[in-house]
Design a protein around this motif. Structure first.
Motif, mmCIF file in Angstrom:
data_model
loop_
_atom_site.group_PDB
_atom_site.id
_atom_site.type_symbol
_atom_site.label_atom_id
_atom_site.label_comp_id
_atom_site.label_asym_id
_atom_site.label_seq_id
_atom_site.Cartn_x
_atom_site.Cartn_y
_atom_site.Cartn_z
ATOM 1 N N MET A 1 1.106 -0.894 -0.147
ATOM 2 C CA MET A 1 0.096 0.552 -0.150
ATOM 3 C C MET A 1 0.794 1.609 -0.053
ATOM 4 O O MET A 1 2.220 1.192 0.392
ATOM 5 N N ARG A 2 0.257 2.662 -0.395
ATOM 6 C CA ARG A 2 1.025 3.919 -0.359
ATOM 7 C C ARG A 2 -0.004 4.205 0.393
ATOM 8 O O ARG A 2 -1.501 4.484 0.499
ATOM 9 N N TYR A 3 -0.015 4.995 1.902
ATOM 10 C CA TYR A 3 -0.711 6.081 2.754
ATOM 11 C C TYR A 3 -1.029 6.832 2.015
ATOM 12 O O TYR A 3 0.214 7.912 2.207
ATOM 13 N N LEU A 4 -1.564 7.836 1.642
ATOM 14 C CA LEU A 4 -2.032 8.914 0.428
ATOM 15 C C LEU A 4 -1.702 10.254 1.646
ATOM 16 O O LEU A 4 -0.809 11.006 1.252
ATOM 17 N N ALA A 5 -2.459 9.980 2.154
ATOM 18 C CA ALA A 5 -2.759 11.137 3.602
ATOM 19 C C ALA A 5 -3.755 10.565 4.988
ATOM 20 O O ALA A 5 -4.485 9.735 4.909
ATOM 21 N N LYS A 6 -3.594 11.453 5.998
ATOM 22 C CA LYS A 6 -4.181 10.611 7.286
ATOM 23 C C LYS A 6 -5.109 12.254 6.907
ATOM 24 O O LYS A 6 -4.633 13.629 6.683
ATOM 25 N N THR A 7 -6.590 12.106 7.137
ATOM 26 C CA THR A 7 -7.535 12.784 6.892
ATOM 27 C C THR A 7 -8.353 13.223 8.668
ATOM 28 O O THR A 7 -9.398 13.829 8.773
ATOM 29 N N VAL A 8 -7.743 12.818 9.339
ATOM 30 C CA VAL A 8 -8.233 13.153 10.726
ATOM 31 C C VAL A 8 -7.407 12.685 11.715
ATOM 32 O O VAL A 8 -6.275 11.804 11.303
ATOM 33 N N GLU A 9 -7.369 13.349 12.266
ATOM 34 C CA GLU A 9 -6.313 13.430 14.115
ATOM 35 C C GLU A 9 -6.500 14.959 14.768
ATOM 36 O O GLU A 9 -7.533 15.538 14.971
ATOM 37 N N PHE A 10 -5.997 14.298 15.779
ATOM 38 C CA PHE A 10 -5.961 15.844 16.531
ATOM 39 C C PHE A 10 -7.462 15.207 17.559
ATOM 40 O O PHE A 10 -8.485 16.475 17.884
ATOM 41 N N THR A 11 -7.849 13.793 17.663
ATOM 42 C CA THR A 11 -9.341 13.587 17.769
ATOM 43 C C THR A 11 -8.801 11.809 18.750
ATOM 44 O O THR A 11 -8.214 11.221 19.056
ATOM 45 N N PRO A 12 -8.928 12.595 20.380
ATOM 46 C CA PRO A 12 -8.430 11.701 21.316
ATOM 47 C C PRO A 12 -10.097 10.642 21.177
ATOM 48 O O PRO A 12 -11.807 11.162 21.058
ATOM 49 N N PHE A 13 -9.894 9.584 21.982
ATOM 50 C CA PHE A 13 -11.115 7.897 21.337
ATOM 51 C C PHE A 13 -11.267 8.198 22.953
ATOM 52 O O PHE A 13 -10.646 9.072 23.958
ATOM 53 N N HIS A 14 -12.578 7.710 23.414
ATOM 54 C CA HIS A 14 -13.252 7.669 25.029
ATOM 55 C C HIS A 14 -14.103 6.573 24.940
ATOM 56 O O HIS A 14 -14.163 5.792 24.080
ATOM 57 N N LEU A 15 -14.242 6.384 26.166
ATOM 58 C CA LEU A 15 -15.376 5.175 26.601
ATOM 59 C C LEU A 15 -17.132 5.482 26.768
ATOM 60 O O LEU A 15 -16.968 6.941 27.702
ATOM 61 N N TYR A 16 -17.735 5.045 25.888
ATOM 62 C CA TYR A 16 -19.086 5.542 26.076
ATOM 63 C C TYR A 16 -19.854 4.375 26.676
ATOM 64 O O TYR A 16 -19.959 3.213 26.423
#
Ligand code: 173
Length: 277
Positions: free
Chosen positions: A129-144
């Motif tokens: 694969m070629r990793y073309l672009a990161k389109t989501v970042e600066f985003t934490p995960f949580h437990l709901y």
């Protein structure tokens, strides 16, 4: 004679131009009604508008076309050309894909400091694969959760996961169950799960706020969503096509600051919807 040559050249010109235009098939591992996918569909429209005669992208669809956890394999084998997905969804191709959630630097910094080159090398070697672009970042995960907890212990709770959350939630004694995003609503509705891991944003996209009572803070890790491409297809592009695609993909990545303010508004929206932290 001269006129005949001119006519012949004029007739051949569109065919020559066409030979230089390539159409790439793109699938999304996230459901089509998710905001992520809408942004990507807008990006595709922009690529297609400016890319006439060079490169076009054909959006095939979401998990109804190719199931969420099969998108990586489809990109690896070349069944599709580009996948819009997250590393956790293709650990069945390369376990390393899940490392992207641990990024402590931005995609922009990684383009500068050699991090991106290393990702390129690993993605090429392990997954074709070629990793073309990161389109989501600066985003934490949580437990709901649908049930209240008062200590860091998930004993007796059944929690929906992807590989992102597995080790963490198991270490907190949860019983875990892997599902694609498209199946979470039904699992909540039927009481099959007591909670789920998910980013700070985008739970409204899938109406999960209807079934969610609590968010556990603080957030953790750094959500990654990106565009991955079959490496053979990438290499088969002309220099002009490749440059164009890279330029557009990096422009998409360049918009990631957007998530900072969006995430704040999504947290406020959760509060308004009655989700307690
Ligand atoms: O929870 C998930 O489905 C998941 O792993 C993920 C990763 C990145 C963005 C959104 C969800």
């Amino acid at each position: 004679m001269k006129r005949l040559v001119c006519i012949a050249l004029a007739a051949a010109a569109p065919a020559l131009a066409q030979a230089q235009e390539v159409t790439l098939k793109l699938v999304s591992a996230f459901p089509e009604n998710q905001f992520y996918v809408k942004r990507t569909v807008d990006w595709i429209a922009d690529v297609n508008k400016d890319g006439k005669g060079v490169l076009q992208i054909n959006f095939i669809g979401g998990p109804k076309a190719i199931p969420t956890f099969e998108v990586g394999k489809s990109v690896q084998s070349g069944v599709v050309d580009i996948g819009f997905t997250t590393g956790a969804f293709y650990t069945n191709v390369m376990p390393e894909a899940d490392i992207l959630k641990l990024s402590e630097t931005s995609a922009a910094e990684q383009r500068q400091n050699g991090g991106y080159d290393l990702i390129s090398k690993i993605w090429a070697e392990k997954a074709n694969m070629r990793y073309l672009a990161k389109t989501v970042e600066f985003t934490p995960f949580h437990l709901y959760l649908t049930k209240k907890i008062d200590k860091p212990d998930l004993t007796g709770l059944k929690i929906r996961i992807t590989p992102v959350y597995r080790e963490f939630f198991q270490a907190m004694n949860a019983q875990v169950m892997t599902t694609a995003p498209g199946e979470v609503y039904t699992a909540l509705e039927r009481g099959v799960i007591d909670g789920y891991g998910w980013p700070i944003h985008a739970l409204f996209d899938l109406n999960w706020q209807e079934k969610t009572k609590y968010r556990v803070d603080p957030g953790f890790y750094n959500a990654e969503v990106g565009l991955i491409m079959n490496l053979d297809k990438y290499k088969s592009l002309t220099a002009a096509q490749r440059d164009y695609l890279e330029r557009k993909a990096q422009a998409y990545e360049g918009q990631n600051e957007f998530w900072k303010s969006y995430n704040q508004s999504e947290a406020a929206r959760q509060k308004q919807a009655g989700i307690e932290t």
